[in-house]
Design an enzyme around this catalytic site. Structure first.
Site, short mmCIF file in Angstrom:
data_model
loop_
_atom_site.label_atom_id
_atom_site.label_comp_id
_atom_site.label_asym_id
_atom_site.label_seq_id
_atom_site.Cartn_x
_atom_site.Cartn_y
_atom_site.Cartn_z
N ASP A 39 0.87 -1.18 0.00
CA ASP A 39 0.00 0.00 0.00
C ASP A 39 0.90 1.23 0.00
O ASP A 39 1.75 1.39 0.89
CB ASP A 39 -0.85 -0.04 1.29
CG ASP A 39 -1.88 1.08 1.31
OD1 ASP A 39 -2.92 0.91 1.96
OD2 ASP A 39 -1.63 2.13 0.67
N ASN A 96 -6.52 13.00 -10.81
CA ASN A 96 -7.23 13.42 -12.02
C ASN A 96 -6.96 14.90 -12.23
O ASN A 96 -6.34 15.56 -11.40
CB ASN A 96 -8.75 13.13 -11.90
CG ASN A 96 -9.36 13.83 -10.71
OD1 ASN A 96 -9.28 15.04 -10.58
ND2 ASN A 96 -9.96 13.04 -9.83
N GLY A 113 -9.77 5.04 -5.86
CA GLY A 113 -8.49 4.34 -6.03
C GLY A 113 -7.38 4.86 -5.14
O GLY A 113 -7.59 5.25 -3.99
N VAL A 114 -6.18 4.91 -5.71
CA VAL A 114 -5.03 5.33 -4.89
C VAL A 114 -5.16 6.80 -4.49
O VAL A 114 -4.75 7.20 -3.39
CB VAL A 114 -3.71 5.04 -5.65
CG1 VAL A 114 -3.48 5.98 -6.82
CG2 VAL A 114 -2.53 5.09 -4.70
N ASP A 115 -5.80 7.60 -5.33
CA ASP A 115 -6.04 9.02 -5.03
C ASP A 115 -6.85 9.14 -3.73
O ASP A 115 -6.51 9.88 -2.81
CB ASP A 115 -6.81 9.63 -6.22
CG ASP A 115 -6.86 11.16 -6.18
OD1 ASP A 115 -7.49 11.73 -7.08
OD2 ASP A 115 -6.26 11.75 -5.28
N GLY A 166 -5.76 1.52 -13.35
CA GLY A 166 -7.00 1.20 -12.63
C GLY A 166 -8.18 1.79 -13.38
O GLY A 166 -8.51 1.36 -14.49
N1 APR Z 1 -1.42 1.64 -3.02
C1 APR Z 1 -0.84 1.35 -4.21
N2 APR Z 1 -1.53 1.18 -5.35
C2 APR Z 1 -2.88 1.30 -5.28
C3 APR Z 1 -3.56 1.61 -4.08
C4 APR Z 1 -2.77 1.77 -2.92
N3 APR Z 1 -3.32 2.07 -1.73
N4 APR Z 1 -4.91 1.67 -4.35
C5 APR Z 1 -5.05 1.39 -5.65
N5 APR Z 1 -3.84 1.16 -6.22
C6 APR Z 1 -3.51 0.81 -7.61
C7 APR Z 1 -4.59 0.19 -8.43
O1 APR Z 1 -4.73 -1.20 -8.14
C8 APR Z 1 -4.02 0.41 -9.82
O2 APR Z 1 -3.08 -0.60 -10.11
O3 APR Z 1 -3.18 1.99 -8.29
C9 APR Z 1 -3.26 1.73 -9.68
C10 APR Z 1 -3.95 2.92 -10.34
O4 APR Z 1 -5.35 2.80 -10.19
P1 APR Z 1 -6.29 4.07 -9.86
O5 APR Z 1 -6.09 4.48 -8.47
O6 APR Z 1 -7.66 3.73 -10.33
O7 APR Z 1 -5.70 5.25 -10.78
P2 APR Z 1 -5.80 5.50 -12.35
O8 APR Z 1 -6.07 4.27 -13.13
O9 APR Z 1 -4.59 6.33 -12.68
O10 APR Z 1 -7.13 6.39 -12.46
C11 APR Z 1 -7.09 7.69 -11.92
O11 APR Z 1 -9.03 7.31 -10.58
O12 APR Z 1 -9.10 7.53 -8.32
C12 APR Z 1 -9.38 8.16 -9.49
O13 APR Z 1 -9.09 10.49 -8.95
C13 APR Z 1 -8.53 9.40 -9.67
O14 APR Z 1 -9.80 10.13 -11.53
C14 APR Z 1 -8.57 9.55 -11.14
C15 APR Z 1 -8.51 8.11 -11.64
#
Ligand code: APR
Length: 178
Positions: A12, A26, A34-36, A121
């Site tokens: 994480d 974003n 997600g990670v955001d 993601g």
């Molecule tokens: N730690 C590490 N990696 C993570 C975590 C975490 N806590 N949570 C999720 N991930 C991984 C997901 O499994 C994926 O492999 O981060 C990667 C990116 O996924 P997303 O978070 O969905 O990001 P992304 O695909 O770049 O999409 C960005 O999603 O959350 C929204 O605000 C964000 O609109 C933006 C979009």
């Protein structure tokens, strides 16, 4: 793979004790899922307050904030491309994300930085392609820079871990079965 300045781990990203973690944000920089979402939750409301002053971020660009309640001192926010069909500069924009995050880390004199798997993601970038683009840009950047000591790619699932490990293994000096 710990043999070099690049390591691939499963975990994480908010738990990483590095100087900067990268947020897959974003264009608004005002949080999301997600990670955001996880980073904002762990950092606390001060992160969103600081992000509000940044006026968003273009795709491929990166902006830095404090880490607030996170163990990391800084968060570098970047906006990856949404995958369409590979014909909308997705590769170039994803590569720019990694380049710009590393460029900012260098500018701030940071020595350790952790990335998530950007765009793979909600933005649906195929993780196998994304991992090769990420690794080749990180390797290219580190080839011309001595100041950044360790880049960690924090994979949240087995598929990502497998892809990033394989992509790193394809780089000659990192091959483990020499
Ligand atoms: N730690 C590490 N990696 C993570 C975590 C975490 N806590 N949570 C999720 N991930 C991984 C997901 O499994 C994926 O492999 O981060 C990667 C990116 O996924 P997303 O978070 O969905 O990001 P992304 O695909 O770049 O999409 C960005 O999603 O959350 C929204 O605000 C964000 O609109 C933006 C979009």
């Amino acid at each position: 793979m710990e043999h070099s300045r690049i390591s691939i781990i499963k975990g994480d990203i908010v738990e990483q004790h590095v100087e900067a973690i990268v947020n897959a944000a974003n264009n608004s920089l005002l949080g999301g899922g997600g990670v955001d979402g996880t980073i904002h939750k762990a950092a606390g409301p001060g992160l969103l307050e600081e992000c509000r002053k940044l006026n968003g971020c273009a795709t491929g660009e990166a902006k830095i904030t404090e880490g607030h309640a996170l163990p990391a001192s800084y968060v570098i926010h970047t906006v990856g491309p949404v995958w369409k069909d590979g014909k909308h500069r997705e590769n170039e924009l994803l590569s720019q994300c990694y380049h710009n995050c590393l460029r900012i880390a260098k500018k701030y004199g940071l020595r350790t930085i952790a990335f998530p798997s950007i765009s793979t993601g909600a933005y649906r970038y195929p993780v196998e392609r994304a991992s090769r683009i990420a690794i080749s840009e990180i390797v290219r950047f580190l080839g011309s820079d001595e100041s950044i000591r360790n880049v960690i790619i924090v994979c949240f699932n087995d598929e990502a871990f497998r892809c990033y490990s394989a992509a790193l293994d394809e780089i000659p000096e990192h091959r483990t079965n020499m």
